[in-house]
Design a protein around this motif. Structure first.
Motif, PDB file in Angstrom:
ATOM      1  N   TRP A   6       2.059   3.453   5.156  1.00 27.47           N
ATOM      2  CA  TRP A   6       3.026   1.816   5.508  1.00 27.47           C
ATOM      3  C   TRP A   6       2.882   1.218   4.434  1.00 27.47           C
ATOM      4  CZ3 TRP A   6       3.619   0.424  10.373  1.00 27.47           C
ATOM      5  CH2 TRP A   6       2.657   0.772  11.202  1.00 27.47           C
ATOM      6  N   TRP A   7       2.808   1.297   3.345  1.00 27.71           N
ATOM      7  CA  TRP A   7       3.727   0.892   2.392  1.00 27.71           C
ATOM      8  C   TRP A   7       4.516   0.724   2.086  1.00 27.71           C
ATOM      9  CZ3 TRP A   7       6.121   2.447  -2.605  1.00 27.71           C
ATOM     10  CH2 TRP A   7       6.249   0.949  -3.580  1.00 27.71           C
ATOM     11  N   LEU A  10       7.508  -0.552   4.605  1.00 29.07           N
ATOM     12  CA  LEU A  10       7.103  -2.140   4.810  1.00 29.07           C
ATOM     13  C   LEU A  10       8.135  -2.641   3.205  1.00 29.07           C
ATOM     14  CD1 LEU A  10       3.366  -3.016   4.632  1.00 29.07           C
ATOM     15  CD2 LEU A  10       4.987  -3.936   6.537  1.00 29.07           C
ATOM     16  N   GLN A 237      -0.842  -0.346  -5.992  1.00 29.73           N
ATOM     17  CA  GLN A 237      -1.363  -1.268  -4.517  1.00 29.73           C
ATOM     18  C   GLN A 237      -0.580  -0.390  -3.325  1.00 29.73           C
ATOM     19  OE1 GLN A 237       1.346  -4.054  -5.757  1.00 29.73           O
ATOM     20  NE2 GLN A 237       0.092  -5.585  -7.101  1.00 29.73           N
ATOM     21  N   ALA A 238       0.398   1.003  -3.762  1.00 31.59           N
ATOM     22  CA  ALA A 238       1.042   1.454  -2.921  1.00 31.59           C
ATOM     23  C   ALA A 238       0.162   2.194  -2.176  1.00 31.59           C
ATOM     24  CB  ALA A 238       1.856   1.926  -3.130  1.00 31.59           C
ATOM     25  N   LYS A 240      -3.449   1.362  -2.043  1.00 28.44           N
ATOM     26  CA  LYS A 240      -4.215   1.084  -1.715  1.00 28.44           C
ATOM     27  C   LYS A 240      -3.945   0.493   0.304  1.00 28.44           C
ATOM     28  CE  LYS A 240      -6.481  -1.072  -4.961  1.00 28.44           C
ATOM     29  NZ  LYS A 240      -6.641  -2.483  -5.681  1.00 28.44           N
ATOM     30  N   ARG A 241      -2.532  -0.252   0.169  1.00 31.42           N
ATOM     31  CA  ARG A 241      -2.096  -0.509   1.285  1.00 31.42           C
ATOM     32  C   ARG A 241      -1.403   0.860   2.605  1.00 31.42           C
ATOM     33  NH1 ARG A 241      -0.832  -4.036   4.445  1.00 31.42           N
ATOM     34  NH2 ARG A 241       0.229  -5.346   2.336  1.00 31.42           N
ATOM     35  N   ASN A 242      -1.614   2.092   1.621  1.00 34.25           N
ATOM     36  CA  ASN A 242      -1.518   3.921   2.308  1.00 34.25           C
ATOM     37  C   ASN A 242      -2.923   4.599   2.423  1.00 34.25           C
ATOM     38  OD1 ASN A 242       0.919   3.317   2.453  1.00 34.25           O
ATOM     39  ND2 ASN A 242       1.652   4.579   0.443  1.00 34.25           N
ATOM     40  N   ASN A 243      -4.024   3.746   1.913  1.00 29.42           N
ATOM     41  CA  ASN A 243      -5.471   4.610   2.481  1.00 29.42           C
ATOM     42  C   ASN A 243      -5.780   5.301   1.380  1.00 29.42           C
ATOM     43  OD1 ASN A 243      -6.369   2.417   4.339  1.00 29.42           O
ATOM     44  ND2 ASN A 243      -5.005   3.201   5.879  1.00 29.42           N
ATOM     45  N   THR A 246      -7.250   5.191  -5.635  1.00 27.84           N
ATOM     46  CA  THR A 246      -6.280   4.878  -6.348  1.00 27.84           C
ATOM     47  C   THR A 246      -7.274   4.958  -7.635  1.00 27.84           C
ATOM     48  OG1 THR A 246      -7.952   3.334  -6.346  1.00 27.84           O
ATOM     49  CG2 THR A 246      -6.314   2.960  -4.596  1.00 27.84           C
TER      50      THR A 246
END
Length: 488
Positions: A6-7, A10, A237-238, A240-243, A246
């Motif tokens: 999703w990152w 987007l 950050q990427a 986390k957005r992509n589950n 990290t």
């Protein structure tokens, strides 16, 4: 951050709309400076281009105002419209070089934001000035900025998308350009004052000032420039957005940075533009590939402008031809996967060549048929352009890949610079523009026969790989076969 999530989607959703103003600004001359009917106003009995004629009256039934009518770009000054577009295309070339260098030095996001600001200010400025030459200068600066947005956004997208998806996204990246070309006809239909049209096409860039906050820096650039902390921040950050996990990102990046430092001396050698021509096979491939980029620059922009001269309703002509580009671009995705780069490029160039040559045998009064054939030619180019992008990226070895694509892109800009003059040669002979736009792609298709297929082969890394890639040898059964003698 994964290959695709999703990152990534987007970021691409934010960046891709940049291609709308790219299409608008590059194609707007079709409506800003179209051919218009005119008569001598100072003395109606005189021929309109008589030396004693000092003023002109213009037919404003289709266009309320144009740069042609406002600054009397007719008769001896008629070529100034074409010259302004050639200067604009030269600006695209300059922008690609300048902002490409800035992107390598300062990152992808800062030059991108600066280019958007310049595009906005100069584009709006061109709509309000009162001098033709100031208009040309401001359009040139708009073009420099537009070239900057093209190169920085494409590099950013390619650097964040995983290798598995780059082929698809390199083509999807072109679709907003197709939609921009299509919507240009709508803008022009409702805004028939050239200043209103120029303003409307330029003010859209104000939305892209948000890139300062919305577009991340390329983590690949941050890492290679030594900013490990910045790269880790973006990657976390990427992820986390992509589950994705990290926890190990920082440790992995720091470990890879150490390995990169140890191996730096082994990879220190960098190629330059001369390396593209130093050895026989590499030289031939470079020349054949660069010529095909020239074909794309000349034929795509030339045929698009030719359609504006083809007769009939200009708004309908441009809208239909632009609408047909979209299925051509989507067809490119299937063809490159199913048939490879080589066959796809041969087919698309041949399609353009035959359809444009056919126009020379059609009466000039058959405007619908002429526009239909030219639209088929534009479909061919909408397949060719994404293909040469990917083909060149796979053909040039890693050490000269950037300089190779940059050189080929520069050659394409030279093609787009002469395109307006070729499109306007219809005033000399009706058959001349379609013959030129037909023969050049056919020569390009012939050149592709001498290039190796790159689909499914490892990317060449060194200059030696590049020289050996695609060399022919005689097989044991006596037949000639093209093989890759580089890395396997």
């Amino acid at each position: 951050m994964g290959q695709l999530g999703w990152w990534h989607v987007l970021v691409c959703a934010v960046v891709f709309p940049l291609k709308f103003p790219v299409a608008w600004h590059q194609m707007s001359i079709i409506f800003l400076g179209p051919s218009v009917n005119y008569t001598c106003a100072s003395d109606p009995s005189l021929d309109r281009c008589d030396s004693e004629c000092t003023s002109w009256s213009y037919d404003n039934s289709t266009f309320a105002t144009t740069i042609t009518s406002e600054w009397d770009l007719v008769c001896g000054n008629a070529n100034l419209v074409k010259l302004s577009q050639t200067i604009f295309m030269f600006g695209i070339l300059v922008g690609g070089v300048v902002f490409g260098s800035l992107a390598d030095k300062y990152g992808r996001r800062p030059p991108l934001v600066i280019a958007v600001i310049i595009q906005l200010v100069t584009g709006v400025g061109a709509a309000v000035i009162g001098s033709f030459w100031v208009f040309v200068v401001l359009r040139f600066l708009t073009a420099v900025a537009t070239g900057g947005t093209m190169v920085t956004s494409f590099v950013l997208v390619m650097e964040i998308i995983g290798p598995k998806w780059r082929e698809l996204f390199s083509v999807l990246y072109q679709i907003p350009f197709n939609l921009g070309h299509l919507t240009l006809a709508g803008f022009a239909y409702y805004l028939r004052e050239w200043r209103q049209l120029q303003f409307a096409l330029s003010i859209f860039s104000i939305l892209m000032l948000s890139y300062y906050w919305l577009v991340p820096e390329s983590p690949r650039y941050l890492f290679t420039s030594g900013n490990v902390d910045g790269a880790v921040t973006v990657l976390e950050q990427a992820a986390k957005r992509n589950n994705l996990q990290t926890d190990t990102i920082r440790n992995d990046i720091e470990q890879y940075a150490k390995e990169k430092t140890r191996n730096a001396s082994a990879n220190a050698s960098k190629g330059n533009v001369l390396d593209l021509f130093r050895t026989p096979n590499m030289r031939a491939k470079t020349l054949y590939m660069c010529f095909n980029w020239f074909v794309c620059g000349l034929a795509f922009f030339g045929v698009a402008q030719y359609i504006g001269h083809a007769g009939g309703d200009i708004y309908t002509n441009v809208a239909i031809s632009a609408a047909l580009e979209l299925p051509g671009t989507l067809l490119c995705i299937y063809m490159m996967k199913a048939y490879g780069r080589k066959k796809t490029l041969i087919f698309s160039n041949t399609l353009t060549g035959i359809s444009m040559l056919a126009i020379a045998f059609v009466p000039s009064t058959a405007s619908t048929l002429n526009v239909g054939l030219a639209s088929v030619g534009l479909i061919g180019m909408s397949i060719s352009f994404p293909t040469v992008y990917l083909y060149a990226g796979e053909l040039f070895p890693t050490v000269v890949r950037n300089v190779g694509i940059g050189t080929a892109s520069m050659i394409a800009r030279f093609g787009s610079m002469i395109a307006p003059f070729v499109a306007g040669m219809g005033s000399i002979a009706y058959w001349l523009p379609p013959c030129i736009f037909g023969l050049i792609p056919l020569v390009g298709a012939f050149c592709v026969f001498f290039l190796p297929e790159t689909q499914g082969h490892p990317l060449p890394e060194t200059l030696e790989d590049g020289e050996n890639f695609g060399k022919r040898h005689t097989a044991a059964n006596g037949g000639a076969a093209s093989v890759e003698n580089g890395k396997h």
